[in-house]
Design a protein around this motif. Structure first.
Motif, mmCIF file in Angstrom:
data_model
loop_
_atom_site.group_PDB
_atom_site.id
_atom_site.type_symbol
_atom_site.label_atom_id
_atom_site.label_comp_id
_atom_site.label_asym_id
_atom_site.label_seq_id
_atom_site.Cartn_x
_atom_site.Cartn_y
_atom_site.Cartn_z
ATOM 1 N N TYR A 17 14.662 49.206 31.286
ATOM 2 C CA TYR A 17 14.674 48.209 30.243
ATOM 3 C C TYR A 17 15.491 47.185 30.690
ATOM 4 N N GLN A 45 13.064 44.930 33.029
ATOM 5 C CA GLN A 45 12.349 44.164 32.382
ATOM 6 C C GLN A 45 12.881 42.982 31.733
ATOM 7 N N ARG A 46 14.045 43.225 31.094
ATOM 8 C CA ARG A 46 14.752 42.017 30.531
ATOM 9 C C ARG A 46 14.898 40.934 31.453
ATOM 10 N N ARG A 47 15.236 41.038 32.576
ATOM 11 C CA ARG A 47 15.551 40.416 34.005
ATOM 12 C C ARG A 47 14.445 39.730 34.104
ATOM 13 N N GLN A 48 13.246 40.459 34.317
ATOM 14 C CA GLN A 48 12.035 39.740 34.718
ATOM 15 C C GLN A 48 11.462 38.755 33.824
ATOM 16 N N ILE A 49 11.821 39.185 32.299
ATOM 17 C CA ILE A 49 11.445 38.480 31.394
ATOM 18 C C ILE A 49 12.183 37.070 31.392
ATOM 19 N N ALA A 50 13.542 37.046 31.475
ATOM 20 C CA ALA A 50 14.441 36.007 31.748
ATOM 21 C C ALA A 50 13.664 34.931 32.775
ATOM 22 N N GLU A 51 13.308 35.757 33.953
ATOM 23 C CA GLU A 51 12.954 34.804 35.141
ATOM 24 C C GLU A 51 11.732 34.238 34.788
ATOM 25 N N LEU A 52 10.764 34.886 34.011
ATOM 26 C CA LEU A 52 9.388 34.299 33.464
ATOM 27 C C LEU A 52 9.464 33.038 32.565
ATOM 28 N N GLU A 53 10.540 33.228 31.930
ATOM 29 C CA GLU A 53 10.854 32.205 30.672
ATOM 30 C C GLU A 53 11.411 31.151 31.493
ATOM 31 N N GLN A 54 12.198 31.168 32.543
ATOM 32 C CA GLN A 54 12.858 30.053 33.215
ATOM 33 C C GLN A 54 11.715 29.433 34.067
ATOM 34 N N GLN A 110 8.715 29.246 33.238
ATOM 35 C CA GLN A 110 7.775 28.864 32.311
ATOM 36 C C GLN A 110 8.573 27.255 31.820
#
Length: 132
Positions: A32, A35-44, A46
């Protein structure tokens, strides 16, 4: 009165059950967090891509403006409109310093120096053949 043991059978079983629950929750919790870290990187990423897109759209809008195109042509190509007096000031000191700095950076002479040397060498070679 008999002294009771510090660790009873029930307490030992309870400790084993608590440890098993903790161990079974450790892996999903770690996933978890990853995945949260990966989501933050992808948002950055984007956000950076959207900013780059905005910059490109601004550049496109500028390039559609005829006045901006004229300004670029005057600045970069020294374009001069008909019936206008235009001057280009050359400062020998700045140019010499720039050429020396570029030659030091790249370790080779600028392209135009190499071209001129090859023209001179070709001219000298033709003159020797004609003289022979």
């Amino acid at each position: 009165m008999a002294k009771r043991p510090q660790l009873t059978g029930r307490a030992a079983i309870l400790a084993v059950v608590v440890c098993a629950i903790a161990m079974s929750l450790a892996y999903p919790f770690r996933e978890y967090i990853a995945q949260r870290r990966q989501i933050a990187e992808l948002e950055q990423e984007q956000a950076q891509a959207l900013q780059h897109l905005r910059n490109l759209e601004d550049q496109r809008r500028k390039l559609e403006d005829p006045d901006y195109i004229k300004q670029l042509a005057k600045k970069r190509l020294h374009y001069c409109e008909p019936d206008a007096k235009c001057y280009v000031l050359l400062d020998g000191k700045d140019k010499a310093v720039t050429v020396k700095a570029e030659a030091k950076k790249s370790g080779t002479a600028p392209w135009y120096v190499t071209l001129w040397q090859s023209v001179q060498a070709a001219d000298a070679g033709d003159g020797q053949k004609a003289a022979s």
